[in-house]
Scaffold this motif. Structure first.
Motif, PDB file in Angstrom:
ATOM      1  N   VAL A 171       0.825  -1.195   0.090  1.00  0.00           N
ATOM      2  CA  VAL A 171       0.093   0.031  -0.037  1.00  0.00           C
ATOM      3  C   VAL A 171       0.922   1.296   0.141  1.00  0.00           C
ATOM      4  O   VAL A 171       0.838   2.223  -0.921  1.00  0.00           O
ATOM      5  CB  VAL A 171      -0.831   0.041   1.392  1.00  0.00           C
ATOM      6  CG1 VAL A 171      -1.706   1.474   1.206  1.00  0.00           C
ATOM      7  CG2 VAL A 171      -1.950  -1.478   1.180  1.00  0.00           C
ATOM      8  N   SER A 204       2.163   5.284  -2.489  1.00  0.00           N
ATOM      9  CA  SER A 204       1.774   6.314  -2.126  1.00  0.00           C
ATOM     10  C   SER A 204       2.216   7.512  -2.891  1.00  0.00           C
ATOM     11  O   SER A 204       1.619   8.624  -2.991  1.00  0.00           O
ATOM     12  CB  SER A 204       2.284   6.763  -0.549  1.00  0.00           C
ATOM     13  OG  SER A 204       3.557   6.383  -0.435  1.00  0.00           O
ATOM     14  N   GLU A 237      -5.654   7.125  -7.039  1.00  0.00           N
ATOM     15  CA  GLU A 237      -6.258   6.961  -5.550  1.00  0.00           C
ATOM     16  C   GLU A 237      -6.864   5.705  -5.519  1.00  0.00           C
ATOM     17  O   GLU A 237      -7.116   5.215  -4.600  1.00  0.00           O
ATOM     18  CB  GLU A 237      -7.162   8.289  -5.264  1.00  0.00           C
ATOM     19  CG  GLU A 237      -7.600   8.124  -3.933  1.00  0.00           C
ATOM     20  CD  GLU A 237      -6.681   8.306  -2.851  1.00  0.00           C
ATOM     21  OE1 GLU A 237      -6.734   7.885  -1.702  1.00  0.00           O
ATOM     22  OE2 GLU A 237      -5.480   8.923  -3.269  1.00  0.00           O
ATOM     23  N   ARG A 238      -7.666   5.362  -6.697  1.00  0.00           N
ATOM     24  CA  ARG A 238      -8.363   4.255  -6.685  1.00  0.00           C
ATOM     25  C   ARG A 238      -7.546   2.821  -6.516  1.00  0.00           C
ATOM     26  O   ARG A 238      -8.116   1.968  -5.894  1.00  0.00           O
ATOM     27  CB  ARG A 238      -9.397   4.175  -7.986  1.00  0.00           C
ATOM     28  CG  ARG A 238      -8.561   4.148  -9.208  1.00  0.00           C
ATOM     29  CD  ARG A 238      -9.706   4.105 -10.404  1.00  0.00           C
ATOM     30  NE  ARG A 238      -8.961   4.093 -11.752  1.00  0.00           N
ATOM     31  CZ  ARG A 238      -8.539   3.180 -12.185  1.00  0.00           C
ATOM     32  NH1 ARG A 238      -8.550   1.923 -11.800  1.00  0.00           N
ATOM     33  NH2 ARG A 238      -7.928   3.242 -13.386  1.00  0.00           N
ATOM     34  N   TRP A 239      -6.291   3.077  -7.136  1.00  0.00           N
ATOM     35  CA  TRP A 239      -5.457   2.073  -6.858  1.00  0.00           C
ATOM     36  C   TRP A 239      -5.120   1.705  -5.428  1.00  0.00           C
ATOM     37  O   TRP A 239      -4.988   0.658  -5.099  1.00  0.00           O
ATOM     38  CB  TRP A 239      -4.190   2.306  -7.702  1.00  0.00           C
ATOM     39  CG  TRP A 239      -4.399   2.211  -9.225  1.00  0.00           C
ATOM     40  CD1 TRP A 239      -5.341   2.113 -10.089  1.00  0.00           C
ATOM     41  CD2 TRP A 239      -3.221   2.657 -10.144  1.00  0.00           C
ATOM     42  NE1 TRP A 239      -5.151   2.075 -11.302  1.00  0.00           N
ATOM     43  CE2 TRP A 239      -3.763   2.530 -11.396  1.00  0.00           C
ATOM     44  CE3 TRP A 239      -1.903   3.023 -10.030  1.00  0.00           C
ATOM     45  CZ2 TRP A 239      -2.947   2.999 -12.655  1.00  0.00           C
ATOM     46  CZ3 TRP A 239      -1.283   3.145 -11.341  1.00  0.00           C
ATOM     47  CH2 TRP A 239      -1.669   2.917 -12.441  1.00  0.00           C
ATOM     48  N   ARG A 240      -4.800   2.836  -4.679  1.00  0.00           N
ATOM     49  CA  ARG A 240      -4.365   2.541  -3.396  1.00  0.00           C
ATOM     50  C   ARG A 240      -5.593   2.169  -2.663  1.00  0.00           C
ATOM     51  O   ARG A 240      -5.413   1.284  -1.549  1.00  0.00           O
ATOM     52  CB  ARG A 240      -4.135   3.975  -2.801  1.00  0.00           C
ATOM     53  CG  ARG A 240      -2.618   4.576  -3.391  1.00  0.00           C
ATOM     54  CD  ARG A 240      -2.300   5.656  -2.658  1.00  0.00           C
ATOM     55  NE  ARG A 240      -2.784   7.055  -3.085  1.00  0.00           N
ATOM     56  CZ  ARG A 240      -2.658   7.810  -3.882  1.00  0.00           C
ATOM     57  NH1 ARG A 240      -1.481   7.348  -4.640  1.00  0.00           N
ATOM     58  NH2 ARG A 240      -3.153   8.631  -4.348  1.00  0.00           N
ATOM     59  N   HIS A 241      -6.730   2.447  -2.920  1.00  0.00           N
ATOM     60  CA  HIS A 241      -7.856   2.013  -2.192  1.00  0.00           C
ATOM     61  C   HIS A 241      -8.166   0.608  -2.567  1.00  0.00           C
ATOM     62  O   HIS A 241      -8.214  -0.185  -1.556  1.00  0.00           O
ATOM     63  CB  HIS A 241      -9.199   2.924  -2.886  1.00  0.00           C
ATOM     64  CG  HIS A 241      -9.285   4.032  -2.132  1.00  0.00           C
ATOM     65  ND1 HIS A 241      -9.317   4.216  -0.839  1.00  0.00           N
ATOM     66  CD2 HIS A 241      -9.724   5.296  -2.725  1.00  0.00           C
ATOM     67  CE1 HIS A 241      -9.476   5.740  -0.570  1.00  0.00           C
ATOM     68  NE2 HIS A 241      -9.667   6.261  -1.915  1.00  0.00           N
ATOM     69  N   ASP A 242      -7.890   0.020  -3.634  1.00  0.00           N
ATOM     70  CA  ASP A 242      -7.930  -1.171  -4.273  1.00  0.00           C
ATOM     71  C   ASP A 242      -7.022  -2.142  -3.298  1.00  0.00           C
ATOM     72  O   ASP A 242      -7.109  -3.351  -2.881  1.00  0.00           O
ATOM     73  CB  ASP A 242      -7.693  -1.375  -5.622  1.00  0.00           C
ATOM     74  CG  ASP A 242      -7.800  -2.984  -6.040  1.00  0.00           C
ATOM     75  OD1 ASP A 242      -8.547  -3.648  -5.702  1.00  0.00           O
ATOM     76  OD2 ASP A 242      -6.865  -3.276  -6.891  1.00  0.00           O
ATOM     77  N   THR A 281      -5.493  -1.228  -0.656  1.00  0.00           N
ATOM     78  CA  THR A 281      -5.742  -1.302   1.023  1.00  0.00           C
ATOM     79  C   THR A 281      -6.959  -2.515   1.138  1.00  0.00           C
ATOM     80  O   THR A 281      -6.796  -3.443   1.989  1.00  0.00           O
ATOM     81  CB  THR A 281      -6.351  -0.124   1.495  1.00  0.00           C
ATOM     82  OG1 THR A 281      -5.150   0.992   1.145  1.00  0.00           O
ATOM     83  CG2 THR A 281      -6.812  -0.144   2.804  1.00  0.00           C
ATOM     84  N   ALA A 282      -8.012  -2.687   0.209  1.00  0.00           N
ATOM     85  CA  ALA A 282      -8.930  -3.722   0.421  1.00  0.00           C
ATOM     86  C   ALA A 282      -8.164  -5.125   0.264  1.00  0.00           C
ATOM     87  O   ALA A 282      -8.538  -5.842   1.220  1.00  0.00           O
ATOM     88  CB  ALA A 282     -10.082  -3.282  -0.611  1.00  0.00           C
TER      89      ALA A 282
END
Length: 592
Positions: free
Chosen positions: A485, A489, A494-499, A501-502
């Motif tokens: 994750v 950074s 941003e959607r890559w980081r959310h993905d 993290t999930a």
């Protein structure tokens, strides 16, 4: 035919009828004779009549073989006056499911409930001082033994042998001795709690307990004897306290799930074949050699590793011996203040060690295992290393970010040992969870070090997931956060980081190791795809700008053309400049 009978005692010829189904024992009877009800095949119910205090009577002793081989007997509630149950009193009562012991019971003799295969639960009264030999041997349905109020001092030889349904046991703090083979082949026994004050853990005490996953040895146990945990195939965590001095012969043989173990400074001897055929054993943390200030006598520094101690530990790679044995050269004999008695065969058939050092030089090679790798050495001695010491050593290496990027190959050579292991490999294969040391490594090392594999093809995280307790889970989450994750950074969407993290949170919640490893591989592939997209985008942008520059120069050279550089289309430029062909090959080159 007599189906009901009241027993008042009497002469030997006044026997209880063979056909009896229901039996009442009169309170005047104080000693139930030996074999009085032996092989009463139809006996289903026994009633012990309580006597009043005024009468002063009551049953005191149930004689040897009194109810042996009564296959229809299901429940026994003993009167409060009973003090002794003699040997085989209820042996081979194959239908006996419940036994209620009274407070005041002082002794249950050998084999009293031998092979009561239907017995499911017993509560040990506080008045009982000892569970004698073979008492509950082969009680295969016994699931629960409540000792919470017991004041036992001893659990006898083979006391719970082959109680194959017994799942947990909490040994009272009053117990000082667990005799040999007390819990032999209790194959469902997964949880054992041993208290400080236990002095003797007999040979084979938990041998063949195939479901036992962890054990903590009290400091009051000086010797772990022969075969104590032999063939405990699920045993992953062993915590030995300071105070234990000897690991006996075959003590942990065939503990095939054991991955790591830390030995304390009090250990003086590792016995013959102590860890024989521990095929998954990766790491043994031996005590750090004492300094001149702490080594006071010869005995303080002696470590005796006997022949075959680690025989056929095929996965063993993370081990460092305190120093070469004195008999390796005369100079050591003269200068060393102490010696380690290490048998030359103690690492026989340890393939990883012998492939690196050779069969004859394994012991000598392991004595200098981390001489050129100070960070590895601090991670190896995880039980005693301080965060300050590790941080100081990392900073002493003077590897700033620029040096790491420019001299990547030299950096990798400095932080991978002869087995290809990084400090992360060493720390993650340790027996003790050290989040504070991990935090320093994550701060000081490049995150791509977590992608490096050792010579056996293992990532550091392959070792981290071996033990799945809460503390190791938390450590695992720290690594995934940094590795998958935080690594994106400074780039990406941003959607890559959310993905990511999930995905990391999902990995953390999975208990099955194989499934976790598969999810890690898939998540790394997704992250690599994001990275390639980022690289491709940057290259395409560079090529587009190059086309814009060419267009601008052409317009400046040819005044008859009124074109504008701003009019150059990125997709057209990408096609005309060959990016569709060039980029995939560049990405492939980078990946290789």
């Amino acid at each position: 035919m007599t189906t009901f009978f009241t027993y008042f005692g009497g002469k030997q010829d006044e026997r209880i009828p063979m056909e009896v189904e229901r039996l009442t024992i009169d309170p005047a009877v104080q000693d139930l004779p030996a074999e009085c009800c032996k092989k009463r095949l139809k006996l289903k119910q026994v009633t012990f009549t309580e006597s009043s205090e005024a009468e002063g009577g009551g049953l005191k002793t149930i004689g040897r073989n009194a109810f042996r081989s009564c296959p229809a007997l299901e429940t026994i509630t003993l009167p409060s006056t009973v003090q002794v149950i003699q040997g085989y009193a209820f042996g081979f009562c194959s239908a006996l499911m419940e036994v209620h012991f009274p407070e005041g019971l002082k002794r249950i003799e050998r084999r009293a409930f031998f092979t009561c295969s239907a017995l499911q639960a017993v509560t040990i009264p506080s008045s009982l001082e000892m569970i004698e030999s073979y008492t509950f041997h082969s009680c295969s349905a016994l699931r629960e033994v409540d000792m919470s109020n017991a004041l036992l001092t001893r659990i006898g030889t083979y006391a719970f042998h082959s109680c194959s349904s017994l799942e947990s046991i909490k040994v009272p703090k009053t117990v000082e001795i667990i005799d040999e083979y007390a819990f032999l082949r209790c194959r469902s026994l997964a949880n054992v709690h041993l208290c400080e004050g236990l002095k003797v853990l007999g040979p084979g005490a938990f041998s063949g307990c195939r479901s036992l996953s962890s054990i903590k040895i009290p400091s009051t146990v000086k010797v772990i004897r022969v075969h104590t945990f032999f063939e405990c195939k699920s045993l992953k965590e062993i915590e030995i306290q300071e105070g234990t001095v000897e690991l006996g012969e075959h003590a942990f043989e065939k503990c095939t799930s054991l991955k790591a173990m830390a030995l304390t400074k009090s250990i003086q001897s590792i016995g013959f074949c102590a860890f024989n055929r521990c095929e998954s054993l990766i790491s043994i943390e031996l005590p750090a050699p004492p300094t001149a200030a702490t080594a006071t006598t010869l005995a303080d520094d002696e470590l005796w590793i006997q022949e075959g101690a680690f025989h056929e530990c095929h996965s063993l790679a993370n081990i460092c011996l305190p120093r070469p044995p004195k008999n390796y050269n005369e100079q050591d004999q003269q200068s060393s203040s102490s010696s380690s008695k290490i048998h030359y065969t103690c690492f026989d058939e340890c393939h990883l060690l012998q492939e690196e050092y050779g069969v004859e030089n394994t012991v000598l090679g392991l004595s200098s295992r981390f001489n050129a790798y100070p960070v590895h050495k601090l991670c190896y001695y995880a039980s005693s290393t301080t965060p300050e010491a590790l941080k100081q050593q990392m900073k002493a290496m003077d590897w700033n970010q620029e040096n790491r990027q420019i001299e990547q190959q030299a950096y990798q050579q400095d932080l991978t040992d002869p087995f290809g292991m990084t400090p992360f490999h060493i720390l993650f294969s340790a027996a003790k969870c050290r989040k504070d040391l991990l935090q320093i490594l994550l701060e000081e090392c490049l995150v791509n070090m977590l992608d490096w594999k050792d010579k056996s093809g293992n990532l550091a995280t392959d070792f981290l997931g071996c033990i799945w307790t809460e503390s190791w889970r938390s450590m695992f989450q720290m690594v995934l956060q940094k590795w998958m994750v935080d690594s994106i950074s400074s780039w990406g969407l941003e959607r890559w980081r959310h993905d990511m993290t999930a995905r990391v949170n999902a990995i953390y919640e999975v208990d099955d190791r194989a499934e976790r490893e598969e999810m890690i591989l898939n998540t790394r592939a997704v992250l690599e795809g994001y990275a390639n997209l980022e690289k491709t985008s940057l290259l395409e942008l560079a090529l587009w700008k190059f086309e814009m520059s060419l267009a601008s120069n052409k317009n400046n050279d040819d005044s008859s053309l009124n074109g504008s550089a701003a009019g150059v289309d990125r997709e057209v430029a990408r096609t005309t400049c060959g990016a569709s062909f060039v980029l995939p090959n560049i990405v492939t080159f980078w990946k290789s």
